[in-house]
Design a protein around this motif. Structure first.
Motif, PDB file in Angstrom:
ATOM      1  N   GLU A 103       0.832  -1.186   0.000  1.00  0.00           N
ATOM      2  CA  GLU A 103       0.000   0.000   0.000  1.00  0.00           C
ATOM      3  C   GLU A 103       0.877   1.249   0.000  1.00  0.00           C
ATOM      4  N   PRO A 104       0.488   2.297  -0.740  1.00  0.00           N
ATOM      5  CA  PRO A 104       1.274   3.537  -0.754  1.00  0.00           C
ATOM      6  C   PRO A 104       1.152   4.292   0.566  1.00  0.00           C
ATOM      7  N   LEU A 105       2.041   5.255   0.761  1.00  0.00           N
ATOM      8  CA  LEU A 105       2.057   6.043   1.992  1.00  0.00           C
ATOM      9  C   LEU A 105       0.727   6.759   2.215  1.00  0.00           C
ATOM     10  N   VAL A 106       0.143   7.265   1.143  1.00  0.00           N
ATOM     11  CA  VAL A 106      -1.106   8.008   1.292  1.00  0.00           C
ATOM     12  C   VAL A 106      -2.221   7.121   1.870  1.00  0.00           C
ATOM     13  N   PHE A 107      -2.186   5.820   1.555  1.00  0.00           N
ATOM     14  CA  PHE A 107      -3.169   4.893   2.101  1.00  0.00           C
ATOM     15  C   PHE A 107      -3.042   4.823   3.620  1.00  0.00           C
TER      16      PHE A 107
END
Length: 608
Positions: free
Chosen positions: A26-30
């Motif tokens: 999962e990306p950081l924004v998630f």
């Protein structure tokens, strides 16, 4: 504040036992969006809970101390929920990975550890923000919401100072080119000595920093202040300063003392307490704080923290070997997944956490309550009777929100304290009797902690018991599954860990016989043959062959390190340097160790 000490210890333990692993899918924004969502839900729950508390407290207003007790109980439950949310941040939202990914702090555990704790402080600040109206009603406090939140943060952050300094020094020692020091710190006795010495130094000098952080200042000249200074001088009490304690804008009715040595010893009194008590009542309060020094309670607290450290080291080993006997848990580590390793250490930490709660809540809490009673009795003795200390306690109880019947795990209730003090009039020998009781209890504690500390950490019986225990457990499972390579691997790793190298060698040979291309067994056997302390177990040439086979199957940093070591012990120093450089290049963690290996190999190359 005392509860928060335990909370911070739990949070730091949960964070430190987690493994960041590889980059999350999962990306950081998630993670950021989920973190915000968790916080919104938590904030809403806090708001609703405190509103319900206010309604209930209004109904129960006639019961003395009920509002204060309800408030403290709710704060406790919400703090536990905050710890659970912090755990989700660590395990689900990959908090440790993203913090270590910040440029420049990945290898400085003190910095990213501090940032992690600030996440927990953010949750606590949310509790304080929504709890402000209930606190004001329960404790009759006129503080504004902003001042209340800020005061809580200012009061509690110094709890982290000892850990922060310990971590910074530990990081610096590992960065410094002192292999012997690093080796000493990697050994449990070395860690105990380092922790004990450094914590002792911190308790000597830390009060100077803490009183500055709190913004304490000497009391200006006044009749009460001068009377108290004269009282201290008449009794020859040595201290650095008597300071105005501005926590909660100085409105809290409390006093305290900190400092093991007179040069860094401070008596703290809030302005509100100075205002509401008479001179004689203030003398009784100061005499109470003098009693803590008289009976060396601050030194005993240091002993209690060191006692827990000794227990936790030994219990951690025992629980580790218990889990090592079960293939499921060892498979979590061997699978090489960060979450699996984190789950293993989370399970491993649960008994340690339970032990910590029992130790601080019931063992240390027992002594803290009786230390307070000792200080009360010393105050009564100093002033020729218990009248003034009783009067001061009763005033504090009424003006703080009817808290006379509100006990805690570290203090008897004011009703209990007053009742015990009145007994001194009828029982002249009560002070000596109580001092003997505390002294006997501490002697029992000391004998117990020394015995347990030796048995859990240094006793040869422990090693034999653990080896026998895990071996029997694994052998029983091997009887059921005689061809289960995982069971043999677990047994070999246990032998390897406790230094039973001959048994480990035989078990690794058995694994390779069952599974010739088992890279882990090839690697570990190679390492033993290259580094065993018993010379008759070494076989440097075969170690090199096995290490080459392991690397051919999997070119990981750990296997490359073993190959480099095998090159080194065979005199192939340049090959060792080249191989360890490759290990550094592919390593996702533990680079400090590999760089230390590189310096070691290069030092030999330069001298050659």
């Amino acid at each position: 504040m005392f509860n928060n000490i335990i909370y911070f210890i739990i949070v730091l333990l949960l964070y430190n036992i987690s493994f960041p692993g590889s980059k999350p899918e999962e990306p950081l924004v998630f993670s950021i969006v989920l973190f915000f969502l968790f916080w919104v839900l938590f904030a809403f729950y806090c708001k609703v809970s405190f509103r319900r508390l206010m309604v209930r407290a209004a109904k129960d207003d006639e019961e003395e101390g009920s509002s204060a007790g309800l408030y403290q109980g709710l704060v406790f439950r919400l703090s536990i929920l905050a710890i659970l949310l912090f755990s989700l941040n660590v395990w689900l939202l990959h908090l440790k990975y993203w913090l270590q990914a910040i440029p420049g702090i990945g290898r400085v555990t003190a910095i990213h550890g501090l940032l992690a704790v600030m996440v927990f402080v953010f949750y606590l600040a949310t509790i304080w923000f929504f709890g402000h109206p209930a606190y004001g009603a329960a404790f009759r406090s006129p503080l504004t919401r902003a001042s209340f939140v800020f005061s809580n943060i200012r009061l509690n952050v110094p709890i982290l100072f000892p850990w922060l300094f310990l971590s910074l020094v530990h990081d610096l020692l590992y960065i410094a080119p002192w292999p012997s020091v690093q080796e000493f710190l990697n050994d449990p006795p070395g860690q105990m000595v380092f922790f004990a010495l450094f914590l002792g130094l911190l308790m000597v000098f830390m009060p100077r920093l803490i009183q500055s952080w709190w913004g304490c200042e000497p009391f200006p000249a006044s009749e009460k202040a001068e009377a108290l200074r004269g009282f201290l001088a008449d009794r020859g009490f040595r201290y650095r300063h008597m300071l105005r304690w501005p926590i909660f804008e100085g409105r809290m009715l409390t006093a305290g003392i900190m400092g093991l040595v007179p040069r860094y010893r401070y008596i703290l009194i809030t302005q509100s307490l100075m205002d509401v008590l008479s001179i004689e009542e203030l003398k009784a309060v100061v005499a109470h704080e003098m009693g803590h020094v008289k009976y060396r309670h601050l030194l005993f607290y240091l002993v209690f923290f060191l006692g827990f450290m000794v227990l936790s080291f030994g219990l951690f080993d025992i629980f580790l070997y218990f889990l090592a006997a079960h293939p499921f848990f060892m498979d979590l580590i061997q699978m090489g997944d960060g979450r699996g390793t984190s789950l293993f250490y989370l399970v491993l930490s649960l008994p340690v956490l339970l032990t910590m709660l029992v130790y601080f809540r019931y063992v240390m809490g027992f002594f803290m309550r009786h230390f307070e009673r000792q200080a009360d009795l010393y105050s009564a003795q100093s002033l020729g009777g218990p009248g003034e200390i009783i009067s001061s306690l009763e005033k504090i109880a009424v003006l703080s929100g009817k808290i006379r019947d509100l006990p805690s795990w570290h203090h008897f209730s004011i009703r209990q304290r007053v009742g015990f003090l009145w007994r001194t009039n009828a029982e002249p020998g009560l002070v000596k009797k109580h001092n003997r009781f505390v002294g006997s209890a501490f002697t029992v504690y000391l004998i117990s902690i020394v015995g347990l500390g030796y048995g859990l950490n240094f006793s040869p019986l422990k090693e034999r018991l653990l080896l026998h225990w895990t071996e029997r457990s694994l052998q029983r499972q091997i009887e059921v599954e005689p061809d289960n390579v995982r069971l043999y691997q677990n047994l070999a790793m246990v032998y390897h860990t406790v230094g039973k190298h001959r048994e480990a060698l035989k078990t690794y040979e058995r694994i390779i016989g069952l599974e010739p291309e088992n890279s882990l067994a090839l690697n570990n056997l190679a390492w033993l043959l290259a580094t065993a302390e018993e010379q008759n177990l070494r076989d440097e040439k075969r170690a090199l062959l096995l290490a080459e086979q392991a690397v051919a199957l999997e070119r990981s940093a750990m296997y490359l390190d073993t190959l480099a070591e095998a090159y080194f012990v065979n005199g192939l120093v340049q090959e060792a340097v080249t191989t360890i450089k490759e290990a550094i290049a592919v390593a996702e963690d533990g680079k400090g160790y590999y760089e230390q290996q590189l310096r070691r190999f290069q030092g030999k190359n330069d001298s050659g």
